[in-house]
Design an enzyme around this catalytic site. Sequence first.
Site, short mmCIF file in Angstrom:
data_model
loop_
_atom_site.label_atom_id
_atom_site.label_comp_id
_atom_site.label_asym_id
_atom_site.label_seq_id
_atom_site.Cartn_x
_atom_site.Cartn_y
_atom_site.Cartn_z
N LYS A 204 0.85 -1.20 0.00
CA LYS A 204 0.00 0.00 0.00
C LYS A 204 0.89 1.26 0.00
CE LYS A 204 -3.46 2.60 2.48
NZ LYS A 204 -4.38 2.76 3.60
N GLU A 210 10.61 -4.78 4.17
CA GLU A 210 10.65 -6.18 3.76
C GLU A 210 10.35 -6.31 2.27
OE1 GLU A 210 9.12 -4.97 6.38
OE2 GLU A 210 9.18 -6.33 8.09
N GLY A 267 -4.65 -1.42 4.95
CA GLY A 267 -3.82 -2.55 4.51
C GLY A 267 -4.45 -3.90 4.80
N ARG A 268 -4.97 -4.07 6.03
CA ARG A 268 -5.52 -5.38 6.40
C ARG A 268 -6.91 -5.62 5.82
NH1 ARG A 268 -4.24 -2.11 10.38
NH2 ARG A 268 -5.81 -1.19 11.74
N GLU A 353 -4.17 -6.00 15.09
CA GLU A 353 -3.66 -4.72 14.57
C GLU A 353 -4.77 -3.67 14.59
OE1 GLU A 353 -2.13 -3.92 10.36
OE2 GLU A 353 -0.25 -4.19 11.41
N HIS A 384 -3.92 -32.71 19.00
CA HIS A 384 -2.75 -33.47 19.46
C HIS A 384 -1.65 -32.54 19.93
CE1 HIS A 384 -4.70 -37.04 17.89
NE2 HIS A 384 -5.12 -36.23 16.92
N LYS A 499 9.70 -0.22 13.54
CA LYS A 499 10.29 0.01 12.20
C LYS A 499 11.44 1.00 12.30
CE LYS A 499 5.99 -0.60 9.59
NZ LYS A 499 5.03 0.03 8.72
O1 F6P Z 1 3.49 -2.55 9.62
C1 F6P Z 1 2.16 -2.83 9.57
C2 F6P Z 1 1.64 -2.64 8.17
O2 F6P Z 1 1.58 -1.30 7.90
C3 F6P Z 1 0.29 -3.30 7.97
O3 F6P Z 1 -0.74 -2.52 8.42
C4 F6P Z 1 0.30 -3.53 6.50
O4 F6P Z 1 -0.67 -4.45 6.08
C5 F6P Z 1 1.71 -4.02 6.30
O5 F6P Z 1 2.47 -3.26 7.21
C6 F6P Z 1 2.25 -3.85 4.92
O6 F6P Z 1 2.20 -2.52 4.52
P1 F6P Z 1 2.31 -2.11 3.00
O7 F6P Z 1 1.17 -2.74 2.27
O8 F6P Z 1 2.25 -0.63 2.99
O9 F6P Z 1 3.62 -2.62 2.49
#
Ligand code: F6P
Length: 538
Positions: A204, A210, A267-268, A353, A384, A499
């Site tokens: 987003k 990452e 995002g979620r 979140e 189990h 972060k």
């Molecule tokens: O760090 C949390 C977050 O911002 C989430 O809310 C989001 O889904 C995820 O990181 C990834 O963010 P992006 O889609 O901006 O890479």
Amino acid sequence: MPRIDKSDSWKNLERLGQDKNLNTIEKLFSEDPTRAKRQALELNGLYLDCSRNQIDQETQALLLNICEQAHVSDQINAMFTGKKINISEQRAVLHTALRSSEKNDPNGPLDEIRKSIHANLDQMQQLTNMFRSGQLFGATGEQIDTVINIGIGGSDLGPKLVYGALKKPEDPHILFVSNIDDADLASKLQITDAARTLFIVASKTFTTAETLTNAKAALSWLCEKLKVDDQHAIKHHFVATTANPSAAKAFGIESKKIFSFWDWVGGRYSLWSAVGLPISLGLGFEEFKALLKGAEEMDLHFKSAPHDKNLPIMLALTGLWHINFRKYPTQAILPYTEKLALFPEYLQQLEMESNGKMIDRSETKIEYHTAPIIWGSRGTNFQHSFAQHLLQSPTITPCDFIAITEDAKKDTTGKALLANCLAQIEALAFGNQKQKALEEDAKPSRMIEGNRPSNIILMDELNAPSIGRLLALYEHKVFVQGLIWNINSFDQWGVELGKSLATVIGKRLGNEDAKSDRMTSNSNLIERIKMTNQRTIS
Ligand code: F6P
């Protein structure tokens, strides 16, 4: 809004919740044999049975009062009509618009954005058709037949869950890379032919460390394997899904390969937007549309059903009872189908979140619990591992079971799944005390006392619409709980600190001079890591 925990209903619920003589689940069932039916709600094959909780009519009425006091109906309306209910970021919350069809909402406030949503869907459909009909080619002219989605959190979990749940053996390969640990990307690249692979950079913000790190590594790998330059590799092998198209352009992706969405999609909550591209590519555009349709059915129900017949609201109130009044700190999610194995992890982000917060919408610290700790695993595996704890530990964990009705007609393994699922809810609710007490060798260690709460969701079948309904059910449940707790469910300021600290610490680990005005407990660890590594190098 007056503080909800100061209201009479809240106080009465606190009293009831801690009452030593609270009716047990068994007593509630014996007093009312129709309880299971009475407490069940259904929407188009999604059947929610909330009867195995210590909630009697008085408790339910008080919970419904709380809902009124939190003005849930007005707030639902505010969300669906695009009011800026994400107050800390001054944004509307309109993921529901992505699945709203014109016929159900003609001339609504969404008309303005409907055009761009349709344009977006058309763009997704076009790429999907090209890909699935073998008309998409890589830099060396080979047909693209594999997709790797690079994204994390909401840009990963939703599409991965849905694709994983519905993919058939003949569907194309969609792989997902999320972790900054390069082992994740490496394990996917190992089984991939560079010439035939398309990468989706899903972010987003297009700033997530990452995702950008993995995207750059994937690009280098492509260039090396195909002997092409960055520009060629990106042109033929990269697309982006993002709400920050200019950053995607700066990465080198052409405008027509950018599938954009809007800041009003959290995002979620983004799998319904272009972030759902892997679902469309992997399962087909019609399946993606069917997913949206299922979610829309839940939206329409959520907007219009009375509170006591409203699935998301009743699920939310049950959860409220458990965390705030019975003081159960966690909640287990237990899907009885391998296909929904990722569901607990998906819900961890959605619930924790969204609602893992202690500052209310007027920036005041609150004095009650919010989101429980979500955890879980699929049945029968957890039977189990941690089922013992669920059944006999002094810590009580409310459980949500999810099972697929049609599994029982398929074969013996399908029947076994359902049988085990129903056995667990029975064991949790009613235990074995009565039977055991009659046995001669009855020992306390063998007693299962029961009276442990659970909900069960039976889905007639597992398909795109039914998953759409399930995900929207939990989205709205989380929304309702956030309203009652008076928190903003749509921001996530907590994650920012980690972060920024990681950036500074990363520099210090790399011997760069990174100043921080914070006292750090990590200096010792940083020294230890550096010294140990120096030793192993020399
Ligand atoms: O760090 C949390 C977050 O911002 C989430 O809310 C989001 O889904 C995820 O990181 C990834 O963010 P992006 O889609 O901006 O890479």
